[in-house]
Design a protein around this motif. Structure first.
Motif, mmCIF file in Angstrom:
data_model
loop_
_atom_site.group_PDB
_atom_site.id
_atom_site.type_symbol
_atom_site.label_atom_id
_atom_site.label_comp_id
_atom_site.label_asym_id
_atom_site.label_seq_id
_atom_site.Cartn_x
_atom_site.Cartn_y
_atom_site.Cartn_z
ATOM 1 N N SER A 1 10.762 0.625 -2.300
ATOM 2 C CA SER A 1 10.513 1.754 -3.422
ATOM 3 C C SER A 1 9.454 3.051 -2.832
ATOM 4 O O SER A 1 8.948 3.584 -3.031
ATOM 5 N N ALA A 2 8.612 2.112 -2.490
ATOM 6 C CA ALA A 2 7.012 2.234 -2.181
ATOM 7 C C ALA A 2 7.529 3.417 -0.388
ATOM 8 O O ALA A 2 6.597 4.373 -0.805
ATOM 9 N N LEU A 3 8.011 2.921 -0.077
ATOM 10 C CA LEU A 3 7.584 2.858 1.760
ATOM 11 C C LEU A 3 9.300 3.926 1.193
ATOM 12 O O LEU A 3 9.336 5.182 2.394
ATOM 13 N N ARG A 4 9.963 4.479 0.517
ATOM 14 C CA ARG A 4 10.939 5.803 0.285
ATOM 15 C C ARG A 4 12.173 5.151 1.081
ATOM 16 O O ARG A 4 12.795 5.750 2.304
ATOM 17 N N LEU A 5 12.728 3.637 1.038
ATOM 18 C CA LEU A 5 14.089 3.283 2.255
ATOM 19 C C LEU A 5 15.129 3.107 1.487
ATOM 20 O O LEU A 5 14.745 1.916 -0.420
ATOM 21 N N PRO B 1 1.196 -1.110 -0.181
ATOM 22 C CA PRO B 1 -0.261 0.089 0.283
ATOM 23 C C PRO B 1 0.657 1.725 -0.068
ATOM 24 O O PRO B 1 1.981 1.331 0.682
ATOM 25 N N SER B 2 0.657 1.945 -0.617
ATOM 26 C CA SER B 2 1.405 3.688 -1.281
ATOM 27 C C SER B 2 1.288 4.434 0.400
ATOM 28 O O SER B 2 0.273 4.052 0.171
ATOM 29 N N LEU B 3 2.016 5.487 0.827
ATOM 30 C CA LEU B 3 2.100 6.552 1.704
ATOM 31 C C LEU B 3 1.096 6.766 1.030
ATOM 32 O O LEU B 3 1.180 7.578 0.237
ATOM 33 N N ASN B 4 0.684 7.750 2.450
ATOM 34 C CA ASN B 4 -0.270 8.674 1.809
ATOM 35 C C ASN B 4 0.684 10.486 1.682
ATOM 36 O O ASN B 4 1.552 10.752 2.597
ATOM 37 N N GLY B 5 1.070 10.544 0.772
ATOM 38 C CA GLY B 5 1.131 11.839 -0.024
ATOM 39 C C GLY B 5 2.984 12.013 0.043
ATOM 40 O O GLY B 5 3.479 13.082 -0.205
ATOM 41 N N THR B 6 2.760 10.852 -0.024
ATOM 42 C CA THR B 6 4.416 10.767 -0.741
ATOM 43 C C THR B 6 4.458 9.657 -2.546
ATOM 44 O O THR B 6 3.999 9.047 -2.620
ATOM 45 N N THR B 7 5.457 9.762 -2.627
ATOM 46 C CA THR B 7 5.425 9.269 -4.667
ATOM 47 C C THR B 7 6.989 8.474 -3.989
ATOM 48 O O THR B 7 7.662 8.303 -2.932
ATOM 49 N N PRO B 8 6.238 7.555 -5.011
ATOM 50 C CA PRO B 8 7.543 6.194 -5.073
ATOM 51 C C PRO B 8 9.262 6.058 -5.132
ATOM 52 O O PRO B 8 9.550 7.312 -5.912
ATOM 53 N N LEU B 9 9.377 6.021 -3.998
ATOM 54 C CA LEU B 9 12.072 6.565 -4.885
ATOM 55 C C LEU B 9 11.590 5.363 -5.713
ATOM 56 O O LEU B 9 11.530 4.129 -6.121
ATOM 57 N N LYS B 10 12.726 5.657 -6.623
ATOM 58 C CA LYS B 10 12.712 5.344 -8.246
ATOM 59 C C LYS B 10 14.157 5.032 -8.262
ATOM 60 O O LYS B 10 15.531 5.679 -7.549
ATOM 61 N N LEU B 11 14.751 3.563 -7.897
ATOM 62 C CA LEU B 11 16.089 3.342 -7.759
ATOM 63 C C LEU B 11 15.772 2.207 -8.744
ATOM 64 O O LEU B 11 15.465 0.961 -9.552
ATOM 65 N N SER B 12 17.903 2.527 -9.066
ATOM 66 C CA SER B 12 18.485 2.085 -10.381
ATOM 67 C C SER B 12 19.658 0.920 -9.326
ATOM 68 O O SER B 12 20.166 1.389 -8.373
ATOM 69 N N ASN B 13 20.018 0.381 -10.536
ATOM 70 C CA ASN B 13 21.606 -0.142 -9.939
ATOM 71 C C ASN B 13 22.365 0.816 -10.257
ATOM 72 O O ASN B 13 24.166 0.886 -9.538
ATOM 73 N N GLU B 14 22.231 1.497 -11.111
ATOM 74 C CA GLU B 14 23.550 2.343 -11.115
ATOM 75 C C GLU B 14 23.588 3.740 -9.728
ATOM 76 O O GLU B 14 24.624 4.541 -9.419
ATOM 77 N N SER B 15 22.041 3.513 -9.290
ATOM 78 C CA SER B 15 21.966 5.078 -8.528
ATOM 79 C C SER B 15 22.489 4.873 -7.409
ATOM 80 O O SER B 15 22.367 5.212 -6.314
ATOM 81 N N THR B 16 22.036 3.678 -7.378
ATOM 82 C CA THR B 16 21.549 2.741 -5.342
ATOM 83 C C THR B 16 22.640 1.793 -5.277
ATOM 84 O O THR B 16 22.585 1.102 -6.680
ATOM 85 N N SER B 17 23.155 1.223 -3.898
ATOM 86 C CA SER B 17 24.170 0.495 -4.277
ATOM 87 C C SER B 17 23.294 -0.346 -3.084
ATOM 88 O O SER B 17 22.208 -0.075 -2.199
ATOM 89 N N ASP B 18 23.807 -1.435 -3.543
ATOM 90 C CA ASP B 18 22.907 -2.494 -3.062
ATOM 91 C C ASP B 18 21.547 -3.247 -3.138
ATOM 92 O O ASP B 18 20.838 -3.859 -2.686
ATOM 93 N N LEU B 19 20.768 -2.609 -4.374
ATOM 94 C CA LEU B 19 20.300 -2.959 -4.416
ATOM 95 C C LEU B 19 19.826 -4.584 -5.310
ATOM 96 O O LEU B 19 19.282 -4.895 -4.723
ATOM 97 N N HIS B 20 21.274 -5.259 -5.835
ATOM 98 C CA HIS B 20 21.565 -6.184 -6.334
ATOM 99 C C HIS B 20 20.606 -7.258 -5.159
ATOM 100 O O HIS B 20 21.048 -8.471 -5.286
#
Length: 533
Positions: A474-478, A444-463
């Protein structure tokens, strides 16, 4: 006759002050003593033998320091039975201990004087005097009592009085020891939260009201502009804060006033009245108590009595309506109906014939409920596919086993079977069928927040995350690293209690926004990593 100031003295056996020689430590209370009058020696006393020998101690120099001879003033001054020395001790005791502390003043005077005797002497000699605040014989030329009673006679009478009271004190029965009074704390009181010894509550109304004025200072002449003569804004603000503080003090006093106006401190009497009421009447009385602040005790009792009378009338009307529905026309039949109704309500619930037959048989003991262990929790069928037991592709199928095919997991590199039995003969659930039966978890999406865009180039440890975990972050912006720390903490805490975890404890472990921790907990429960307790 000058006033003799007290030095560092102690109380003697007979009470009163006791003077000690500063050289030989002899008791010189009842004899003539020599006092040094030099500024270097404060309250320095010597006995006559030490003074005649020229002995000294500390900074006293008998060759150069002046001195004064202090004699005993055991002569009648204002009354026939009180000496001048006792009058000086009386006034000094009143100055030290205050008017009204007669026991301490009597100990200060000594001579076995009791508090009633000291109080009566002070009132008759000083308060009821026509020359108040001076005694009747306060004139320096008035020596009538000194000429009437010589010094030797007065001292002999004083000695006999002291010896007589000594004997009376020895023959008197031992006094009962004073018991320590009950501390003024809520545990010692009948009314919870109110301390009658201090006339205050444990937690007062607006208990932090003093914090606003504790550092406030008012000096003479502050706050007035010398040119205009008007109050400065800072002083107006201070006066406004003081008005607010006084209003809170008034509210406190009004709440304490309710205790006395309604006689709430008589706990036992009020408790006996409550015992005579029914449960409904007690509940009604408790609901009406907030209105007690708006009226006095007599009016409040009338209001509660009328409310109870109204409650009883409503019950009587409901009973008469029930009788009318049952076609009851007189009071005698109604009383019989109520008795039978009460008897029927006390009977057990009726049972069928089959229940009666089955009730005779001896029932089997209920088998104990087996709680799932941590091992079964980790091998549950609702776990993700990477945690299920798999058949390696190098295993050669036998005649009893059907051919199995495996699909590799791109995240962890393990292979999962698609069909075929397990080695123990139990049918295995294929990955395709389990994924079809088990719906995908949607965050469930959080009220008043937009999902965080995660990618392997910009985000470490995503793999290190699965696709579902990446969607969750992404939904919780963590970010992945904080999420992995939270994941490790939740699983460790769940393993301590056998794989189960409470939602409240999960929020404490996560230490983040409660809405985010709730979604993480639900995702872990859905994934089968922890069990909801």
């Amino acid at each position: 006759m000058g006033v003799i100031k007290r030095k560092n003295i102690v109380k003697g056996n007979e009470g009163g002050l006791k003077y000690i020689c500063d050289v030989c430590s002899a008791d010189i209370t009842s004899t003539v003593r020599i006092r040094c009058a030099h500024s270097a020696c404060t309250e320095y006393d010597l006995c006559v033998p030490c003074f005649s020998k020229g002995d000294s101690s500390r900074d006293h120099d008998p060759r150069t320091h002046p001195f004064s001879v202090i004699e005993q003033h055991s002569i009648p001054m204002y009354t026939r039975d009180w000496g001048a020395d006792e009058e000086l001790l009386l006034l000094e005791g009143l100055e030290v201990y205050g008017l009204g502390s007669w026991s301490d003043v009597a100990d200060h005077v000594g001579g076995f004087r009791n508090k009633e005797e000291v109080r009566e002497h002070y009132i008759k000699t000083y308060i009821e005097s026509s020359k108040f605040p001076l005694p009747e014989n306060a004139a320096p030329q008035d020596l009538s009592l000194v000429e009437e009673i010589p010094r030797e006679t007065f001292q002999a009478c004083k000695k006999r009085r002291i010896e007589k009271r000594k004997e009376d004190a020895k023959s008197a029965p031992p006094a009962t020891p004073k018991q320590k009074p009950t501390a003024s704390v809520p545990a010692c009181h009948e009314v919870q939260g109110y301390m009658p010894g201090r006339l205050e509550f444990e937690a007062e109304f607006c208990n932090e009201a003093e914090e606003a004025v504790q550092h406030m200072q008012f000096d003479p002449g502050d706050g007035i502009n010398p040119r205009t003569g008007e109050l400065e804004p800072e002083m107006e603000l201070k006066m406004l804060v003081m008005d607010i503080y006084n209003a809170r003090l008034t509210a406190r006093a009004d709440r304490k006033k309710v205790l006395f106006t309604h006689d709430l401190l008589s706990y036992r009497a009020n408790n006996n009245k409550d015992k005579k009421r029914t449960k409904e009447e007690r509940d009604l009385n408790n609901k009406a108590k907030p209105f007690a602040r708006m009226m006095n005790q007599h009016d409040f009792e009338n209001v509660t009595a009328n409310l109870e009378y109204e409650h009883n009338l409503r019950q009587a009307i409901a009973q008469l309506q029930d009788w009318r529905q049952m076609r009851i026309g007189d009071l005698k039949t109604g009383e019989k109906y109520e008795q039978e109704k009460q008897i029927r309500s006390q009977r057990p619930a009726p049972t069928s014939a089959f229940d009666r037959i089955g009730g005779v048989r001896v029932s089997k003991p209920t088998p104990p409920v087996e709680t799932p262990s941590a091992t079964t929790a980790l091998t549950a069928p609702e776990l993700p596919e990477r945690f299920k037991p798999s058949i390696t592709p190098h295993t050669t199928p036998s005649i009893a086993q059907a051919p199995t095919s495996s699909t590799s997991n791109p995240h962890d590199g393990t292979s999962t079977p698609t069909k075929g039995p397990l080695t123990n003969g139990n049918a295995n659930v294929s990955a395709t069928s389990s994924s079809q039966l088990k719906h995908k978890y949607s965050v469930p999406s959080l009220n008043g927040t937009t999902p965080l865009k995660l990618s392997n180039e910009s985000t470490s440890d995503l793999h290190l995350l699965t696709k579902e975990e990446a969607d969750l972050c992404s939904a919780l912006r963590l970010m992945p690293k904080p999420y992995l720390v939270i994941k490790e903490g939740l699983i460790r805490e769940a393993m301590k209690s056998g794989g189960g975890l409470k939602r409240k404890l999960a929020k404490e472990v996560c230490k983040i926004d409660p809405s985010k921790s709730t979604r993480i907990f639900d995702f872990f429960v859905h994934s089968g990593w922890i069990q909801k307790v």
